[in-house]
Design a protein around this motif. Structure first.
Motif, PDB file in Angstrom:
ATOM      1  N   VAL A  14       0.816  -1.216   0.000  1.00  0.00           N
ATOM      2  CA  VAL A  14       0.000   0.000   0.000  1.00  0.00           C
ATOM      3  C   VAL A  14       0.852   1.270   0.000  1.00  0.00           C
ATOM      4  O   VAL A  14       0.356   2.339  -0.319  1.00  0.00           O
ATOM      5  CB  VAL A  14      -1.036   0.040   1.149  1.00  0.00           C
ATOM      6  N   PHE A  15       2.128   1.140   0.349  1.00  0.00           N
ATOM      7  CA  PHE A  15       3.042   2.288   0.292  1.00  0.00           C
ATOM      8  C   PHE A  15       4.318   1.887  -0.445  1.00  0.00           C
ATOM      9  O   PHE A  15       5.398   1.790   0.156  1.00  0.00           O
ATOM     10  CB  PHE A  15       3.386   2.789   1.699  1.00  0.00           C
ATOM     11  N   PRO A  16       4.222   1.660  -1.766  1.00  0.00           N
ATOM     12  CA  PRO A  16       5.382   1.144  -2.505  1.00  0.00           C
ATOM     13  C   PRO A  16       6.584   2.081  -2.500  1.00  0.00           C
ATOM     14  O   PRO A  16       7.709   1.636  -2.699  1.00  0.00           O
ATOM     15  CB  PRO A  16       4.855   0.967  -3.928  1.00  0.00           C
ATOM     16  N   ASP A  17       6.367   3.367  -2.265  1.00  0.00           N
ATOM     17  CA  ASP A  17       7.509   4.286  -2.315  1.00  0.00           C
ATOM     18  C   ASP A  17       8.218   4.442  -0.975  1.00  0.00           C
ATOM     19  O   ASP A  17       9.200   5.173  -0.865  1.00  0.00           O
ATOM     20  CB  ASP A  17       7.055   5.658  -2.851  1.00  0.00           C
ATOM     21  N   ARG A  18       7.750   3.741   0.064  1.00  0.00           N
ATOM     22  CA  ARG A  18       8.446   3.788   1.342  1.00  0.00           C
ATOM     23  C   ARG A  18       9.485   2.665   1.395  1.00  0.00           C
ATOM     24  O   ARG A  18       9.363   1.656   0.704  1.00  0.00           O
ATOM     25  CB  ARG A  18       7.480   3.629   2.514  1.00  0.00           C
ATOM     26  N   THR A  19      10.487   2.860   2.213  1.00  0.00           N
ATOM     27  CA  THR A  19      11.508   1.831   2.411  1.00  0.00           C
ATOM     28  C   THR A  19      11.080   0.948   3.573  1.00  0.00           C
ATOM     29  O   THR A  19      11.015   1.407   4.704  1.00  0.00           O
ATOM     30  CB  THR A  19      12.867   2.492   2.722  1.00  0.00           C
ATOM     31  N   VAL A  20      10.757  -0.291   3.268  1.00  0.00           N
ATOM     32  CA  VAL A  20      10.213  -1.186   4.292  1.00  0.00           C
ATOM     33  C   VAL A  20      11.227  -2.286   4.589  1.00  0.00           C
ATOM     34  O   VAL A  20      11.703  -2.960   3.669  1.00  0.00           O
ATOM     35  CB  VAL A  20       8.872  -1.793   3.833  1.00  0.00           C
ATOM     36  N   PHE A  21      11.566  -2.421   5.844  1.00  0.00           N
ATOM     37  CA  PHE A  21      12.518  -3.479   6.216  1.00  0.00           C
ATOM     38  C   PHE A  21      12.059  -4.222   7.463  1.00  0.00           C
ATOM     39  O   PHE A  21      11.337  -3.678   8.290  1.00  0.00           O
ATOM     40  CB  PHE A  21      13.928  -2.910   6.419  1.00  0.00           C
TER      41      PHE A  21
ATOM     42  N   ARG B  20      23.843  -1.702   2.863  1.00  0.00           N
ATOM     43  CA  ARG B  20      23.647  -0.563   1.959  1.00  0.00           C
ATOM     44  C   ARG B  20      23.146  -1.046   0.590  1.00  0.00           C
ATOM     45  O   ARG B  20      22.195  -0.507   0.026  1.00  0.00           O
ATOM     46  CB  ARG B  20      24.968   0.197   1.819  1.00  0.00           C
ATOM     47  N   THR B  21      23.799  -2.088   0.074  1.00  0.00           N
ATOM     48  CA  THR B  21      23.375  -2.620  -1.221  1.00  0.00           C
ATOM     49  C   THR B  21      21.931  -3.115  -1.149  1.00  0.00           C
ATOM     50  O   THR B  21      21.135  -2.876  -2.062  1.00  0.00           O
ATOM     51  CB  THR B  21      24.311  -3.773  -1.656  1.00  0.00           C
ATOM     52  N   ALA B  22      21.609  -3.808  -0.053  1.00  0.00           N
ATOM     53  CA  ALA B  22      20.243  -4.332   0.083  1.00  0.00           C
ATOM     54  C   ALA B  22      19.215  -3.216   0.005  1.00  0.00           C
ATOM     55  O   ALA B  22      18.189  -3.342  -0.671  1.00  0.00           O
ATOM     56  CB  ALA B  22      20.127  -5.089   1.402  1.00  0.00           C
ATOM     57  N   PHE B  23      19.489  -2.099   0.693  1.00  0.00           N
ATOM     58  CA  PHE B  23      18.544  -0.977   0.638  1.00  0.00           C
ATOM     59  C   PHE B  23      18.539  -0.320  -0.744  1.00  0.00           C
ATOM     60  O   PHE B  23      17.496   0.140  -1.210  1.00  0.00           O
ATOM     61  CB  PHE B  23      18.847   0.042   1.745  1.00  0.00           C
ATOM     62  N   GLU B  24      19.691  -0.285  -1.394  1.00  0.00           N
ATOM     63  CA  GLU B  24      19.736   0.253  -2.762  1.00  0.00           C
ATOM     64  C   GLU B  24      18.873  -0.606  -3.692  1.00  0.00           C
ATOM     65  O   GLU B  24      18.170  -0.093  -4.555  1.00  0.00           O
ATOM     66  CB  GLU B  24      21.179   0.276  -3.291  1.00  0.00           C
ATOM     67  N   VAL B  25      18.952  -1.918  -3.491  1.00  0.00           N
ATOM     68  CA  VAL B  25      18.148  -2.846  -4.306  1.00  0.00           C
ATOM     69  C   VAL B  25      16.669  -2.498  -4.163  1.00  0.00           C
ATOM     70  O   VAL B  25      15.922  -2.421  -5.148  1.00  0.00           O
ATOM     71  CB  VAL B  25      18.423  -4.313  -3.880  1.00  0.00           C
ATOM     72  N   GLN B  26      16.272  -2.247  -2.923  1.00  0.00           N
ATOM     73  CA  GLN B  26      14.869  -1.883  -2.700  1.00  0.00           C
ATOM     74  C   GLN B  26      14.541  -0.529  -3.326  1.00  0.00           C
ATOM     75  O   GLN B  26      13.500  -0.352  -3.967  1.00  0.00           O
ATOM     76  CB  GLN B  26      14.547  -1.867  -1.208  1.00  0.00           C
ATOM     77  N   GLN B  27      15.450   0.419  -3.150  1.00  0.00           N
ATOM     78  CA  GLN B  27      15.237   1.758  -3.719  1.00  0.00           C
ATOM     79  C   GLN B  27      15.029   1.684  -5.234  1.00  0.00           C
ATOM     80  O   GLN B  27      14.240   2.431  -5.807  1.00  0.00           O
ATOM     81  CB  GLN B  27      16.447   2.663  -3.434  1.00  0.00           C
ATOM     82  N   GLN B  28      15.785   0.791  -5.851  1.00  0.00           N
ATOM     83  CA  GLN B  28      15.710   0.652  -7.310  1.00  0.00           C
ATOM     84  C   GLN B  28      14.552  -0.258  -7.732  1.00  0.00           C
ATOM     85  O   GLN B  28      14.375  -0.505  -8.925  1.00  0.00           O
ATOM     86  CB  GLN B  28      17.027   0.082  -7.859  1.00  0.00           C
ATOM     87  N   GLY B  29      13.816  -0.772  -6.752  1.00  0.00           N
ATOM     88  CA  GLY B  29      12.669  -1.620  -7.085  1.00  0.00           C
ATOM     89  C   GLY B  29      13.055  -2.963  -7.665  1.00  0.00           C
ATOM     90  O   GLY B  29      12.328  -3.532  -8.487  1.00  0.00           O
ATOM     91  N   LEU B  30      14.200  -3.481  -7.225  1.00  0.00           N
ATOM     92  CA  LEU B  30      14.706  -4.719  -7.829  1.00  0.00           C
ATOM     93  C   LEU B  30      14.250  -5.982  -7.103  1.00  0.00           C
ATOM     94  O   LEU B  30      14.602  -7.079  -7.504  1.00  0.00           O
ATOM     95  CB  LEU B  30      16.238  -4.673  -7.897  1.00  0.00           C
ATOM     96  N   GLY B  31      13.490  -5.821  -6.032  1.00  0.00           N
ATOM     97  CA  GLY B  31      12.919  -7.000  -5.396  1.00  0.00           C
ATOM     98  C   GLY B  31      13.549  -7.375  -4.083  1.00  0.00           C
ATOM     99  O   GLY B  31      14.194  -6.567  -3.415  1.00  0.00           O
ATOM    100  N   PHE B  32      13.375  -8.629  -3.738  1.00  0.00           N
ATOM    101  CA  PHE B  32      13.685  -9.153  -2.405  1.00  0.00           C
ATOM    102  C   PHE B  32      15.182  -9.088  -2.085  1.00  0.00           C
ATOM    103  O   PHE B  32      16.011  -9.607  -2.826  1.00  0.00           O
ATOM    104  CB  PHE B  32      13.208 -10.601  -2.328  1.00  0.00           C
TER     105      PHE B  32
END
Lengths: 374, 261, 81
Positions: B91-98, B201-213
């Motif tokens: 419901v909030f795709p633009d937030r960083t969820v961890f 850092r890479t993991a969060f970048e992956v999420q930022q770029q919408g690259l998945g899990f």
């Protein structure tokens, strides 16, 4: 909007969409699967969230997460699936976030069957999950009522930051009836003050059901209870049929109430002064209304598609003011109006034999005879 | 502090990240849970995500993570953090969820939730703390407990005939087509901690770029329940855990490689 | 001349776990056994000269209890022609 011929499950799903549900998480289980399928077809097309979860456990926890954002969310299932959701429901209750659950009940316990049943009454009305909490539970008896109740469920859930349950059964879910859907509501523009949204420029927000200090947990429980008291005060709903001059009163909810209405009409045609009281909110239960009616009636007959679960609540509410008899069918069997008519006649015929035993025991003996005869 | 010498100025080499609250943690002295949380906070600071992140705490010693991060947080049921994170992210795709989960939570009771989040390629980041034990409940055998390791529920040492072998989550999750970035790092010394931070850092970048899990498994200590001093516990990680839980990049999808981080 | 550094210990957070003591390449850190933090731990301290401000102590600190400073030689603002 004009009336259309709608299947219960699809009608509930569409009603939720029109009430502005923004996220749906579910898992297939008969007899509610059309609900999930309707959501699968409609929600993504509307740009809203649909996820078929890997289990009901995951589905309810996805709902939990989405509910924490303050948006309108729901899940749907049927009895065994709802049992799996109990963990999440307790957490949601403890976190005080609103959500709507639709339980299209089926025969049980265990895997049971896929026929209509009302055997989850206790589980839904008296908790189910751990801890001290009360969901709002609404029971529809027709497709139209299922639509109206679904819309209402979202409003009540939000108003009281609580779980609202639409407690239907396989019969309501599967039947087709003409019904009218509401117009499409606008989606919520403003999220509540407690919503966890990752918004910049404000203090962080936290939603949790953990209160390690018992004193804090007690305060939380008191808050939940006060909210529940307010719900009891303001949200009791029921329907009355032929009660003005009734000497005898049948009490039934959902499909059992609907079948009972046919029996009451038939009994009236034979001159028996009988009416029907159909609770719509099973939680909060219409206690005061039943007590009032009990004070001016000769006898009551509770009809359910279970072994007398609401019966206990009716007996509590009526405080022994009148004899309360019971008739139920179990395991997915739906009673016929004739069976209930027979029960009404038995009640109206005069003093009930063997008053010392419990109504449930007397009924069980009668049911055994019916099963022998069949 | 006053500058003691003329013609010099003072540089702050390290300071507590802003994404941590000032709360004192409940962790035992020397527990590297604190290191992993600090690294996540540093990454959130550096990427400017503090005010658009939503964390999901789990159950176990990680349960109070919500007290330590100065970001919006929710607290999940045991093992269900990936499901809860899914609900939020959808419901909030633009937030960083961890999520922040331990091994009992993620590899035992939450196995289904994490595997399916990976299978869906859910665009969330999971910080997975593997310390080979149930810490919060007082040191019981975890799905990651090493063979022969004594715990309160395997008092004679983990008997693999009865309980099987430890579960290697990074390896398992790397086999899911939906996972984009799955690595294992360790927190047992400064060099490895730096590598762990880079992975987070890479993991969060992956999420930022919408690259998945994305998931970073971190080998962590539990000095109290291992009955070791904090420094002995670091040696245990190096000598006992790493041989079984080998460090490495188990899944780096092509799209992640293309980020050239 | 090696860089001169120093640390500030947040005694609310320091739990005296000694991870920094072991990690310090200069071996200039130790617990101050004469003092207790509000939580009852002996806090870490610099006990000798030699800190270079490398911040390895902060990297291994589980409680983010350390702030690390380093003294940098200021470059002359305008060099002679």
């Amino acid at each position: 909007m004009a009336k259309e011929l709608l299947k219960g499950n699809n009608a509930i799903a569409e009603a939720a969409i029109r009430a502005g549900v923004e996220a749906y998480f579910g898992y297939p289980i008969t007899p509610q699967t059309e609900l999930l399928e309707h959501m699968a077809a409609r929600m993504p097309a509307l740009g809203r969230t649909f996820v078929q979860a890997e289990s009901e456990v995951a589905a309810i926890n996805m709902v939990y997460g989405a509910a924490c954002t303050g948006k309108r969310v729901m899940t749907t299932s049927s009895s065994p699936g709802v049992s799996l959701m109990m963990e999440g429901l307790s957490y949601i209750a403890g976190t005080e976030v609103p959500m709507v659950l639709v339980n299209v009940m089926r025969g049980g316990p265990g895997l049971g069957n896929i026929a209509p049943s009302q055997a989850d009454y206790h589980q839904m009305v008296h908790g189910g999950g751990h801890g001290d909490y009360h969901p709002i539970v609404l029971a529809p008896a027709s497709v139209q009522e299922a639509i109206d109740i679904t819309v209402l469920a979202f409003d009540l859930a939000e108003k009281y930051r609580t779980i609202a349950v639409v407690l239907a059964d396989g019969s309501i879910g599967q039947m087709m009836e003409p019904a009218e859907l509401p117009p499409m509501a606008e989606l919520k523009k403003h999220l509540p003050h407690w919503a966890v949204t990752g918004e910049p420029g404000r203090a962080r927000r936290l939603l949790t059901s953990i209160y390690l200090n018992p004193d804090d947990e007690e305060v939380t429980n008191m808050r939940l209870l006060n909210r529940w008291m307010s719900i009891r005060e303001n949200e009791v709903r029921w329907k009355e049929y032929f009660l003005e001059d009734a000497e005898y009163v049948v009490v039934g909810f959902g499909t059992a109430g609907r079948v009972a209405l046919s029996a009451v009409r038939a009994a009236r045609a034979e001159g028996i002064k009988v009416g029907l009281f159909r609770p719509i909110t099973l939680s909060p239960f219409p206690e005061a209304q039943l007590k009032e009616i009990a004070a001016v009636s000769e006898g009551m007959l509770v009809v359910e598609m279970n072994a007398g679960q609401m019966l206990d609540d009716v007996k509590l509410a009526t405080e022994g003011l009148l004899p309360v008899e019971f008739y139920g069918r179990l395991g997915g069997v739906v009673p016929f109006p004739d069976e209930i008519l027979g029960e009404i006649k038995r009640l109206a015929a005069g003093p009930i034999p063997n008053q010392n035993g419990h109504a449930r025991q007397r009924w069980l003996e009668r049911l055994a005879l019916i099963k022998e005869r069949d | 502090m006053i500058n003691p010498l003329p013609n010099t100025h003072t540089q702050v080499v390290y300071q507590r990240p802003k994404s941590l609250t000032t709360a004192v943690t409940h962790y035992c002295p020397g527990c590297t849970h604190g290191v992993s949380q600090r690294l996540v906070a540093e990454v959130l600071d550096e990427m400017g995500l503090r005010e658009k992140a939503i964390g999901v705490a789990s159950v176990g010693c990680s349960v109070f993570a919500y007290n330590y991060f100065d970001v919006d947080f929710v607290e999940a049921a045991h093992g269900r953090a990936p499901a809860m994170a899914t609900g939020i992210k959808r419901v909030f795709p633009d937030r960083t969820v961890f999520t922040y989960q331990g091994d009992g939570d993620l590899a035992s009771i939450g196995m289904a939730e994490v595997m399916h989040a990976a299978a869906r390629g859910e665009n969330i980041t999971i910080i997975f703390i593997n310390n080979a034990i149930y810490g919060m409940t007082g040191g019981q055998m975890a799905p990651t407990t090493l063979p022969g390791m004594k715990t309160t529920s395997s008092p004679l040492g983990r008997d693999i005939e009865m309980t099987g072998m430890p579960i290697r989550m990074a390896e398992l999750l790397s086999k899911m087509d939906g996972s984009s970035f799955v690595v294992r790092r360790s927190l047992h010394d400064a060099t490895n901690i730096r590598k762990a931070k880079k992975a987070i850092r890479t993991a969060f970048e992956v999420q930022q770029q919408g690259l998945g899990f994305s998931l970073v498994e971190l080998l962590s200590t539990c000095p109290t329940n291992w009955d070791l001093t904090p420094n002995e516990a670091l040696s245990f990680v190096e000598e006992k855990m790493i041989p079984y839980f080998e460090l490495g990049d188990y899944k780096v999808a092509d799209a992640v490689k293309a980020l050239k981080l | 001349m090696p860089a001169k550094g120093w640390i500030e210990v947040n005694e609310l957070h320091c739990k005296g776990c000694e991870l920094c003591v072991q990690a310090c390449p200069q071996e200039v850190m130790s617990l101050d056994k004469t003092r207790l933090t509000p939580k009852g731990y002996h806090p870490v301290q610099l006990h000798a000269e030699g800190c270079t401000g490398c911040a390895i102590c902060a990297v291994v600190c589980p409680e983010a209890a350390l702030t690390v400073y380093r003294q940098i030689e200021s470059r002359p603002v305008a060099a002679a022609a």
